[in-house]
Design an enzyme around this catalytic site. Structure first.
Site, short mmCIF file in Angstrom:
data_model
loop_
_atom_site.label_atom_id
_atom_site.label_comp_id
_atom_site.label_asym_id
_atom_site.label_seq_id
_atom_site.Cartn_x
_atom_site.Cartn_y
_atom_site.Cartn_z
N LYS A 176 10.30 -15.60 -13.97
CA LYS A 176 10.65 -16.92 -14.53
C LYS A 176 10.83 -16.70 -16.02
CE LYS A 176 9.79 -20.37 -16.50
NZ LYS A 176 10.57 -20.79 -17.68
N GLU A 251 -0.69 -12.38 -22.01
CA GLU A 251 -0.36 -11.91 -23.37
C GLU A 251 -0.04 -13.15 -24.17
OE1 GLU A 251 -0.75 -8.91 -24.16
OE2 GLU A 251 -0.70 -7.85 -22.25
N CYS A 285 4.33 -12.46 -31.52
CA CYS A 285 2.90 -12.73 -31.31
C CYS A 285 2.04 -11.91 -32.26
CB CYS A 285 2.53 -12.44 -29.87
SG CYS A 285 2.99 -10.79 -29.33
N GLU A 386 -1.19 -20.67 -35.10
CA GLU A 386 -0.02 -19.81 -35.02
C GLU A 386 1.25 -20.61 -35.35
OE1 GLU A 386 1.28 -18.45 -31.12
OE2 GLU A 386 1.51 -16.45 -31.96
P1 NDP Z 1 5.28 -21.05 -23.75
O1 NDP Z 1 3.90 -20.81 -23.33
O2 NDP Z 1 5.72 -22.43 -23.97
O3 NDP Z 1 6.31 -20.45 -22.67
C1 NDP Z 1 6.22 -19.17 -22.13
C2 NDP Z 1 6.76 -19.19 -20.72
O4 NDP Z 1 5.93 -20.00 -19.91
C3 NDP Z 1 8.15 -19.80 -20.62
O5 NDP Z 1 8.88 -19.15 -19.60
C4 NDP Z 1 7.84 -21.23 -20.22
O6 NDP Z 1 8.92 -21.90 -19.61
C5 NDP Z 1 6.70 -21.01 -19.26
N1 NDP Z 1 5.85 -22.18 -19.02
C6 NDP Z 1 5.71 -23.30 -19.77
N2 NDP Z 1 4.87 -24.18 -19.18
C7 NDP Z 1 4.46 -23.60 -18.02
C8 NDP Z 1 3.59 -24.00 -16.97
N3 NDP Z 1 2.96 -25.18 -16.98
N4 NDP Z 1 3.39 -23.16 -15.94
C9 NDP Z 1 4.01 -21.96 -15.89
N5 NDP Z 1 4.88 -21.53 -16.86
C10 NDP Z 1 5.09 -22.33 -17.92
O7 NDP Z 1 5.48 -20.14 -25.00
P2 NDP Z 1 6.76 -20.07 -25.93
O8 NDP Z 1 7.99 -20.04 -25.15
O9 NDP Z 1 6.65 -21.12 -26.96
O10 NDP Z 1 6.58 -18.62 -26.55
C11 NDP Z 1 5.93 -18.42 -27.71
C12 NDP Z 1 4.49 -18.01 -27.47
O11 NDP Z 1 4.42 -16.78 -26.77
C13 NDP Z 1 3.76 -17.79 -28.76
O12 NDP Z 1 2.53 -18.46 -28.78
C14 NDP Z 1 3.52 -16.29 -28.81
O13 NDP Z 1 2.40 -15.91 -29.52
C15 NDP Z 1 3.45 -15.93 -27.38
N6 NDP Z 1 3.82 -14.54 -27.19
C16 NDP Z 1 2.85 -13.63 -26.92
C17 NDP Z 1 3.15 -12.29 -26.80
C18 NDP Z 1 2.08 -11.28 -26.48
O14 NDP Z 1 2.41 -10.23 -25.98
N7 NDP Z 1 0.82 -11.54 -26.75
C19 NDP Z 1 4.53 -11.80 -26.93
C20 NDP Z 1 5.46 -12.84 -27.19
C21 NDP Z 1 5.11 -14.16 -27.31
P3 NDP Z 1 10.00 -22.75 -20.47
O15 NDP Z 1 9.73 -22.51 -21.90
O16 NDP Z 1 11.29 -22.22 -20.01
O17 NDP Z 1 9.82 -24.18 -20.10
#
Ligand code: NDP
Length: 494
Positions: A176, A251, A285, A386
């Protein structure tokens, strides 16, 4: 991939339009439409999972010898390399990262498939020390259908980090991707099929996380979720997983401290701090977003750092010289701007940036200038939350014991950086800082062979590393009876 067409998505090996609403993806540098696709619907989720389970049971993938699965995954790596330019350009359009960065991400994805192919064919199972008249073994089995949920900031690399070990372990995988950056995952699925991964074993379901990601997480046939994204989403998924007793890996976010000691090599430290926070526009991140500088060095260091930040080439991601592209969306830029306002309202002083760059290049995209603030305590919101953008907060420090307390005073514990020529201090600090990764005299360097993950609100579990494949396997113990007589208790004479 013809971007003029409405893109099909991959549902258990069938490439067809999703059953959800039609939407467009846009290029963050100009706001122009890149392509259109129908999101996955809930019926697509069901079909993808049922198809994945069917492929897991019947395709023979899990039963293939490890070196046979590895051969296919080596081919995936090779195909990624053959199409690297095309994939890098696609990813640039997907999320607006500079082309030099997306080339690195594509190379990393190829390296990840190569690495987990090797991990797969060299994974050893163990004969454990026996404590009886039997031989004991510890072996690993694939789990079945696993879900990979990824964010928008580094698509192809994030997806490869989940798909490669999951497939190497013998599983089926339903991906996804973030709704707004689906193209790299779709391209990767095509490559996997072409390389010989059995059809049905992979699905890619673009769509809203709250609908598609949620349905995947709750589905009884999904045996593991590997998630990269925000901490609040991660916690939500973990709660659902707890009800299913399903393992998850997370992550999540970070607010990583970078520490510059008085004896640091300034050229190295300045280059490293700039790269650590402003590369990827800070949408990373592991961005080094909290900077602690020894007070004796603070003035000189900050003057040079600000000069360096002002010199960063912000612009068109297609331009080879560009260092920083736009932010992912207008809404995200507004969120970054709100954080800068919060920092100023809490008493912060702007040293540079704090605005949208001016000029024709920037009119339509979601650009934001490299921004540095000072004058805030570590307890300020800008030091604790963040931002996920090009915003650095600088704090002078006097005392190293207090520095450790401040650096560790965060709900996050993903990464840290230390700049010093004194290896003893580096060792002491490196062990005292609580973080999944500590970089010493470097920053934001990665190796697929080194485990990655966070402590506390930054995550759960580790990706990468030779043993990363075990995240996608269940451990099983085998006892082989060697006794010549029946077990004494059952066979005991009256
Ligand atoms: P989100 O948590 O909003 O989204 C991440 C993924 O989860 C997307 O595909 C999103 O779908 C999906 N998602 C959202 N809600 C749900 C749910 N209820 N159930 C299952 N899946 C869901 O994060 P962001 O897109 O805003 O990404 C940024 C974040 O990711 C930052 O906080 C960053 O720190 C973190 N990050 C961490 C990394 C690591 O390795 N530690 C690496 C890169 C990023 P959609 O957005 O399509 O609705």
């Amino acid at each position: 991939m013809n971007l003029d067409d409405i893109q099909p998505i991959c549902i258990a090996g069938q490439w067809r339009l999703g059953s959800g609403a039609l939407y467009a993806t846009t290029y963050p540098a100009t706001g122009e439409v890149v392509t259109q696709l129908h999101a996955a619907g809930l019926d697509d989720v069901e079909q993808a999972i049922q198809g994945a389970q069917h492929a897991f049971v019947h395709s023979g993938w899990a039963q293939r010898k490890p070196h046979e699965r590895a051969t296919v995954l080596y081919r995936v790596a090779q195909l990624i390399r053959e199409r690297s330019e095309e994939l890098a350009q696609l990813q640039r359009l997907d999320n607006g990262k500079p082309i030099k960065e997306t080339r690195n991400l594509v190379a990393s994805a190829a390296g990840t498939f190569q690495f987990f192919a090797a991990a797969c064919e060299t994974l050893e199972e163990a004969i454990t020390p026996s404590r009886g008249d039997f031989m004991t073994m510890s072996v690993y089995e694939p789990m079945g259908v696993v879900a990979a949920i990824t964010p928008w900031n580094s698509p192809i690399a994030s997806e490869a980090q989940k798909m490669a070990p999951a497939l190497a372990a013998g599983n089926a995988v339903v991906v996804k991707p973030a709704e707004i950056t689906p193209l790299a995952a779709l391209a990767l699925a095509r490559i996997c099929e072409e390389a010989g991964v059995p059809r049905g074993l992979i699905s890619v379901l673009p769509g809203k996380g709250s609908l598609i990601g949620d349905a995947l997480t709750r589905h009884p046939l999904v045996k593991r979720v590997s998630f990269t994204g925000g901490t609040s989403t991660g916690k939500h998924i973990a709660r659902i997983a707890a009800d299913k007793m399903m393992p998850v890996s997370m992550e999540l976010g970070g607010k990583s401290p970078t520490i510059v000691l008085e004896d640091a090599d300034l050229d190295h430290a300045i280059a490293g701090v700039l790269y650590g926070i402003f590369s990827s526009s800070g949408e990373s991140c592991i961005a080094g977003s909290r900077l602690f500088v020894a007070r004796a060095l603070y003035g000189t260091f900050m003057d040079r750092l600000v000069e360096g930040a002002r010199g960063i080439r912000v612009g068109d991601p297609a331009d080879e010289a560009t260092q920083m592209g736009p932010l992912i969306s207008a809404a995200h830029r507004e969120s970054v701007e709100r954080y800068v306002d919060i920092g100023l309202s809490e008493g912060g002083r702007l040293l540079c940036g704090g605005q949208r760059p001016q000029g024709a290049t920037f009119d339509k995209g979601h650009f934001y200038s490299p921004t540095i603030l000072e004058g805030l305590p570590n307890t300020a919101r800008l030091c604790q939350e963040e931002v996920f953008g090009p915003v650095l907060v600088a704090l002078p420090f006097d005392d190293e014991a207090d520095l450790i307390d401040q650096a560790n005073d965060s709900v996050y514990a993903l990464a840290a950086g230390i700049w010093t020529r004194d290896f003893q201090k580096a060792w002491k600090l490196g062990r005292a800082i609580q973080a999944g990764t500590v970089w010493i005299n470097t920053y934001k360097q990665f190796s697929i062979s080194t485990p990655f993950g966070g402590w506390r609100d930054s995550g759960l579990g580790r990706e990468k590393g030779r043993l990363g494949i075990l995240q996608y396997m269940e451990q099983k113990s085998l006892y082989w009876g060697l006794n010549e007589q029946p077990i004494a208790w059952a066979g005991a004479k009256q």
